[in-house]
Write an enzyme that holds these catalytic residues in place. Structure first.
Site, PDB file in Angstrom:
ATOM      1  N   ASN A  39       0.840  -1.189   0.000  1.00 33.46           N
ATOM      2  CA  ASN A  39       0.000   0.000   0.000  1.00 33.46           C
ATOM      3  C   ASN A  39       0.886   1.254   0.000  1.00 33.46           C
ATOM      4  OD1 ASN A  39       0.608  -0.879   2.671  1.00 33.46           O
ATOM      5  ND2 ASN A  39      -1.046   0.354   3.530  1.00 33.46           N
ATOM      6  N   CYS A  50      -3.891   0.407  -2.604  1.00 38.44           N
ATOM      7  CA  CYS A  50      -3.744  -0.805  -1.803  1.00 38.44           C
ATOM      8  C   CYS A  50      -2.618  -1.688  -2.332  1.00 38.44           C
ATOM      9  CB  CYS A  50      -5.045  -1.599  -1.832  1.00 38.44           C
ATOM     10  SG  CYS A  50      -6.411  -0.819  -0.960  1.00 38.44           S
ATOM     11  N   GLU A  52      -2.752  -4.839  -3.029  1.00 35.76           N
ATOM     12  CA  GLU A  52      -3.227  -5.696  -4.122  1.00 35.76           C
ATOM     13  C   GLU A  52      -3.181  -4.944  -5.447  1.00 35.76           C
ATOM     14  OE1 GLU A  52      -4.629  -5.072  -1.204  1.00 35.76           O
ATOM     15  OE2 GLU A  52      -5.819  -6.770  -0.485  1.00 35.76           O
ATOM     16  N   CYS A  86     -10.513  -3.629  -4.407  1.00 35.73           N
ATOM     17  CA  CYS A  86      -9.511  -4.663  -4.716  1.00 35.73           C
ATOM     18  C   CYS A  86     -10.175  -5.993  -5.053  1.00 35.73           C
ATOM     19  CB  CYS A  86      -8.516  -4.806  -3.579  1.00 35.73           C
ATOM     20  SG  CYS A  86      -7.332  -3.442  -3.573  1.00 35.73           S
TER      21      CYS A  86
HETATM   22  N1  THU Z   1      -5.084  -1.879   2.597  1.00 31.54           N
HETATM   23  C1  THU Z   1      -4.474  -2.643   1.637  1.00 31.54           C
HETATM   24  O1  THU Z   1      -3.456  -2.236   1.053  1.00 31.54           O
HETATM   25  N2  THU Z   1      -5.025  -3.839   1.343  1.00 31.54           N
HETATM   26  C2  THU Z   1      -6.085  -4.401   1.982  1.00 31.54           C
HETATM   27  O2  THU Z   1      -6.479  -5.527   1.651  1.00 31.54           O
HETATM   28  C3  THU Z   1      -6.768  -3.649   3.057  1.00 31.54           C
HETATM   29  C4  THU Z   1      -6.282  -2.273   3.297  1.00 31.54           C
HETATM   30  C5  THU Z   1      -4.456  -0.601   2.962  1.00 31.54           C
HETATM   31  C6  THU Z   1      -5.140   0.656   2.490  1.00 31.54           C
HETATM   32  C7  THU Z   1      -4.626   1.676   3.489  1.00 31.54           C
HETATM   33  O3  THU Z   1      -3.352   2.144   3.059  1.00 31.54           O
HETATM   34  C8  THU Z   1      -4.423   0.882   4.767  1.00 31.54           C
HETATM   35  O4  THU Z   1      -4.391  -0.494   4.373  1.00 31.54           O
HETATM   36  C9  THU Z   1      -5.508   1.101   5.801  1.00 31.54           C
HETATM   37  O5  THU Z   1      -6.767   0.916   5.255  1.00 31.54           O
END
Ligand code: THU
Length: 130
Positions: A39, A50, A52, A86
């Site tokens: 992220n 994110c 993903e 995602c």
């Molecule tokens: N986040 C992800 O990168 N992937 C996930 O599956 C859930 C959430 C990140 C987004 C943000 O930067 C942080 O986690 C908090 O929501």
């Protein structure tokens, strides 16, 4: 290295100064190549991306379009489910049965599939013939 090892290693490079919540993702593409993402937050909060999404972007940049396996890891008490956006992104390049492992850095794992995460997904097939 396994998807798990790659996701755990790349997670350390996540840029999450606003939430403090670092996430790592690794996806195995059709060729067997593995792509990783983290992220990447932004001071303009909605502009964050994110883990993903980062892994998928790396896969597409390498010329691949098929996801065969997904692993996501975060430092949370329980495995963190992917956000709605995602889930849709994963569905775009997967089949429903593609395995998705959601994990914590302490070792808990929840195994699911793309179709369990997004039943009845809107997919590229719905656009055929237009
Ligand atoms: N986040 C992800 O990168 N992937 C996930 O599956 C859930 C959430 C990140 C987004 C943000 O930067 C942080 O986690 C908090 O929501």
């Amino acid at each position: 290295m396994s998807l798990k090892e790659i996701a755990r290693e790349v997670r350390q490079n996540a840029y999450a100064p606003y939430s403090g919540f670092k996430v790592g993702a690794a996806i195995r593409a059709g060729s067997g190549a593995v792509f990783a993402g983290v992220n990447v937050e932004n001071v303009a909060y909605p502009e964050g991306t994110c883990a993903e999404a980062g892994a998928i972007a790396a896969m597409i940049a390498a010329g691949e379009t098929r996801i065969d396996e997904v692993y996501v890891v975060a430092d949370s008490p329980t495995p963190v489910p992917p956000c709605g956006g995602c889930r849709q992104k994963l569905a775009e390049f997967s089949r429903g049965e593609v395995p998705v492992t959601l994990a914590t850095i302490s070792g808990a794992e929840h195994r699911t599939t793309v179709s369990d995460l997004l039943p009845g997904a809107f997919g590229p097939g719905h656009m055929e013939g237009l």
